[in-house]
Design a protein around this motif. Structure first.
Motif, PDB file in Angstrom:
ATOM      1  N   ARG A 189      -6.047  -4.108  -9.448  1.00 21.20           N
ATOM      2  CA  ARG A 189      -5.695  -3.472 -10.724  1.00 21.20           C
ATOM      3  C   ARG A 189      -6.639  -3.866 -11.850  1.00 21.20           C
ATOM      4  N   ARG A 190      -7.266  -5.040 -11.722  1.00 21.61           N
ATOM      5  CA  ARG A 190      -8.208  -5.493 -12.750  1.00 21.61           C
ATOM      6  C   ARG A 190      -9.632  -5.006 -12.503  1.00 21.61           C
ATOM      7  N   SER A 191      -9.851  -4.299 -11.411  1.00 24.99           N
ATOM      8  CA  SER A 191     -11.219  -3.917 -11.050  1.00 24.99           C
ATOM      9  C   SER A 191     -11.747  -2.832 -11.988  1.00 24.99           C
ATOM     10  N   ASN A 192     -13.042  -2.575 -11.851  1.00 28.20           N
ATOM     11  CA  ASN A 192     -13.688  -1.528 -12.653  1.00 28.20           C
ATOM     12  C   ASN A 192     -13.597  -0.151 -12.006  1.00 28.20           C
ATOM     13  N   HIS A 193     -12.769  -0.050 -10.948  1.00 25.68           N
ATOM     14  CA  HIS A 193     -12.673   1.222 -10.220  1.00 25.68           C
ATOM     15  C   HIS A 193     -11.209   1.649 -10.105  1.00 25.68           C
ATOM     16  N   PRO A 194     -10.551   1.911 -11.220  1.00 29.49           N
ATOM     17  CA  PRO A 194      -9.132   2.292 -11.152  1.00 29.49           C
ATOM     18  C   PRO A 194      -8.899   3.594 -10.392  1.00 29.49           C
ATOM     19  N   GLN A 195      -9.937   4.399 -10.217  1.00 29.16           N
ATOM     20  CA  GLN A 195      -9.787   5.658  -9.499  1.00 29.16           C
ATOM     21  C   GLN A 195      -9.913   5.488  -7.991  1.00 29.16           C
ATOM     22  N   ALA A 196     -10.289   4.288  -7.524  1.00 26.29           N
ATOM     23  CA  ALA A 196     -10.467   4.061  -6.087  1.00 26.29           C
ATOM     24  C   ALA A 196      -9.127   4.219  -5.369  1.00 26.29           C
ATOM     25  N   MET A 197      -9.115   5.007  -4.304  1.00 30.63           N
ATOM     26  CA  MET A 197      -7.873   5.273  -3.583  1.00 30.63           C
ATOM     27  C   MET A 197      -7.856   4.566  -2.236  1.00 30.63           C
ATOM     28  N   PHE A 198      -6.752   3.874  -1.944  1.00 26.25           N
ATOM     29  CA  PHE A 198      -6.524   3.312  -0.619  1.00 26.25           C
ATOM     30  C   PHE A 198      -6.041   4.455   0.269  1.00 26.25           C
ATOM     31  N   GLY A 199      -6.981   5.173   0.838  1.00 23.19           N
ATOM     32  CA  GLY A 199      -6.691   6.392   1.577  1.00 23.19           C
ATOM     33  C   GLY A 199      -6.123   6.102   2.946  1.00 23.19           C
ATOM     34  N   HIS A 200      -4.921   5.599   2.965  1.00 20.84           N
ATOM     35  CA  HIS A 200      -4.327   5.137   4.217  1.00 20.84           C
ATOM     36  C   HIS A 200      -2.816   5.316   4.141  1.00 20.84           C
ATOM     37  N   GLY A 201      -2.216   5.810   5.195  1.00 22.74           N
ATOM     38  CA  GLY A 201      -0.769   5.971   5.239  1.00 22.74           C
ATOM     39  C   GLY A 201      -0.361   6.713   6.496  1.00 22.74           C
ATOM     40  N   TYR A 202       0.933   6.764   6.739  1.00 15.58           N
ATOM     41  CA  TYR A 202       1.464   7.395   7.943  1.00 15.58           C
ATOM     42  C   TYR A 202       2.581   8.357   7.559  1.00 15.58           C
ATOM     43  N   THR A 203       2.745   9.406   8.335  1.00 16.10           N
ATOM     44  CA  THR A 203       3.837  10.338   8.093  1.00 16.10           C
ATOM     45  C   THR A 203       5.173   9.600   8.013  1.00 16.10           C
ATOM     46  N   TYR A 204       5.327   8.567   8.830  1.00 12.29           N
ATOM     47  CA  TYR A 204       6.601   7.855   8.900  1.00 12.29           C
ATOM     48  C   TYR A 204       6.569   6.509   8.177  1.00 12.29           C
ATOM     49  N   SER A 205       5.631   6.304   7.263  1.00 15.93           N
ATOM     50  CA  SER A 205       5.670   5.108   6.420  1.00 15.93           C
ATOM     51  C   SER A 205       6.972   5.086   5.626  1.00 15.93           C
ATOM     52  N   SER A 206       7.584   3.906   5.528  1.00 16.31           N
ATOM     53  CA  SER A 206       8.815   3.727   4.739  1.00 16.31           C
ATOM     54  C   SER A 206       9.932   4.654   5.197  1.00 16.31           C
ATOM     55  N   HIS A 207      10.029   4.906   6.492  1.00 18.64           N
ATOM     56  CA  HIS A 207      11.027   5.839   7.010  1.00 18.64           C
ATOM     57  C   HIS A 207      12.423   5.374   6.604  1.00 18.64           C
ATOM     58  N   PRO A 208      13.228   6.247   5.993  1.00 17.49           N
ATOM     59  CA  PRO A 208      14.528   5.797   5.482  1.00 17.49           C
ATOM     60  C   PRO A 208      15.480   5.295   6.562  1.00 17.49           C
ATOM     61  N   ILE A 209      15.434   5.901   7.750  1.00 19.27           N
ATOM     62  CA  ILE A 209      16.326   5.412   8.812  1.00 19.27           C
ATOM     63  C   ILE A 209      15.875   4.034   9.277  1.00 19.27           C
ATOM     64  N   GLY A 210      14.572   3.866   9.497  1.00 20.70           N
ATOM     65  CA  GLY A 210      14.069   2.564   9.911  1.00 20.70           C
ATOM     66  C   GLY A 210      14.385   1.478   8.894  1.00 20.70           C
ATOM     67  N   CYS A 211      14.216   1.784   7.613  1.00 21.71           N
ATOM     68  CA  CYS A 211      14.476   0.793   6.570  1.00 21.71           C
ATOM     69  C   CYS A 211      15.961   0.469   6.466  1.00 21.71           C
ATOM     70  N   ALA A 212      16.819   1.474   6.650  1.00 26.26           N
ATOM     71  CA  ALA A 212      18.261   1.229   6.619  1.00 26.26           C
ATOM     72  C   ALA A 212      18.687   0.330   7.775  1.00 26.26           C
TER      73      ALA A 212
END
Length: 470
Positions: A319-342
């Motif tokens: 957050r302190r870097s000089n590249h606030p526009q840099a995107m962590f282009g990573h994720g999964y369709t089932y990231s944070s799945h509500p059933i799994g988290c429950a």
């Protein structure tokens, strides 16, 4: 909601044609080329508590707890109900631009259990994707901070970290990588921290010094400015339950901190009660990693879920870097799945409400009873911690040579144990045990008695076939 009914006993062979259907259509994990796409494996029809029932109606103790994952046992009605209730409330939401209450609550609760400043969670679909996420986050972190060359990853012999491309590149077990490609230009393998196979005459303290010196020399050789991360299981699970020598991990953590190398503690197996704690890194091994990967026991295997705990220091650096526009282009369709988290939230409730206490109470008995198997001539060492252990077989104790044995000795023991009422996990010359945490002392006695008889029958087989004269 209607009561959840117990499955009817399903004795006898599987449905007609089931084996043929598997051989024609189902590709199993980790197949050999000679049988790929043409293989049927042991059918499991039902399960309850620490037991599973195979296709022939035999009731077996589930020695590996599925795949290190069924921590709270099979057929836990509390977990099944939560899974169904959450599916009826919210079965899915996209994590790209929405979130669910279970994922937020679970993230907060996991942060409260994690050591140090591991306050953030990125949820994944399992262990491999968790390690992959940690490695990609390391790359992103160093790119954003203007250090594009700081990408090398240190791993170790005997390690297992997953089956995705980057995570599998870290694996250091025999045969895992013989026929598979990997990111070999990014990975350096260090020695396996196995005290049983340390050089003859070397003390445990001397072995620790050897491993630490090797790590330090590797940093000097490659350059700390080129090494991004060190990834290590606190106890190497699939490598044979390798418990590291005393003082080793904290000293490695210090070297990582001194050289700005991210320490990734892979707790896919060791977390959620397997060693008696939600996370073992801090409480049991005295380390505060930059990241912890987890999966398996987070839902007791009832739903695919994993994740990475990430240090607040790292997110603040970004957050302190000089590249606030840099995107962590990573994720999964089932990231944070509500059933799994429950399910994970209820799983955590059950661990906190007596599950961890039971695991801590029964673990010393589990280790002590398994240790009695060392009086068998085929057994070189029984080792472990908490509710995970390994029986390593050797041709003779003086040379500790496993290669003079039939390489399938582990499978031989497993086959005999299967007939006697126990499923073990065979690893070449080793048998790994990691039963559900709900196991009782009487069930441990049954497990050890069956394993003893299975090893004894294997010794008779090897003598009869002229493969061993112990």
């Amino acid at each position: 909601m209607a009561a959840i009914k117990k499955p009817a006993d399903q004795a006898g062979d599987p449905a007609p044609g089931r084996f043929q259907d598997a051989e024609r259509h189902l590709i199993q994990p980790w197949p050999f080329a000679g049988t790929i796409g043409n293989e049927a494996r042991t059918p499991i029809r039902s399960a309850d508590g620490v037991y599973i029932t195979d296709g022939q109606g035999r009731r077996l103790i589930d020695g590996p707890a599925g795949m290190w994952c069924v921590n709270l046992g099979h057929r836990r009605e509390e977990l099944a109900r939560v899974m169904a209730e959450q599916a009826m409330e919210l079965s899915y939401n996209t994590p790209w631009y929405t979130m669910s209450d279970p994922s937020v609550v679970l993230a907060k609760r996991l942060a409260a259990h994690a050591p140090g400043d591991l306050e953030h969670v990125f949820f994944t679909t399992g262990g491999s994707s968790a390690v992959e996420t940690a490695l990609r986050f390391t790359q992103f972190y160093n790119n954003v901070r203007g250090r594009p060359d700081k990408k090398m990853i240190l791993s170790r012999g005997g390690a297992y970290h997953g089956s995705t491309y980057l995570s599998a590149s870290l694996n250091g077990r025999p045969r895992d990588r013989d026929w598979m490609d990997g990111a070999d230009d990014l990975v350096v393998k260090l020695s396996c921290p196995d005290p049983f196979r340390r050089p003859a005459g070397m003390t445990l303290a001397g072995f620790t010094n050897f491993l630490v010196d090797e790590f330090s020399d590797t940093i000097d050789r490659i350059g700390g400015d080129r090494i991004g991360a060190f990834v290590a299981e606190p106890i190497q699970a699939s490598g044979g339950v390798i418990v590291p020598p005393p003082g080793y991990l904290p000293r490695i953590r210090d070297l990582c901190r001194d050289n700005d190398i991210l320490y990734v503690s892979d707790e896919v197996v060791t977390a959620f009660g397997r060693l008696g704690e939600v996370f073992a890194s801090g409480d049991l091994f005295g380390i505060e990693p930059d990241m912890i990967t987890f999966a398996k026991g987070v839902t007791s295997g009832y739903f695919p879920l994993g994740g990475v705990m990430i240090s607040a220091r790292l997110t603040e650096d970004l957050r302190r870097s000089n590249h606030p526009q840099a995107m962590f282009g990573h994720g999964y369709t089932y990231s944070s799945h509500p059933i799994g988290c429950a399910v994970a939230l209820k799983n955590l409730d059950l661990l906190e409400d007596g599950g961890l206490d039971h695991a801590r109470a029964v673990a010393p008995y589990f280790q002590a009873r398994l240790k009695t198997l060392e009086d068998l001539p085929l057994v070189g060492e029984v080792r472990g911690a908490g509710l995970m252990a390994c029986v390593e077989c050797v041709a003779d104790r003086e040379s500790r040579n496993p290669l003079a044995l039939d390489n399938a000795v582990g499978r031989r023991i497993d086959a005999h144990c299967h007939e006697l009422g126990l499923l073990v996990r065979p690893l070449i010359n080793m048998c790994v045990m990691s039963p559900p945490l709900v196991i009782t002392r009487d069930q441990i006695d049954d497990m050890v008695a069956i394993l003893r008889e299975g090893i004894a029958r294997t010794m008779d087989d090897l003598r009869r076939e002229g493969l061993w004269r112990g």
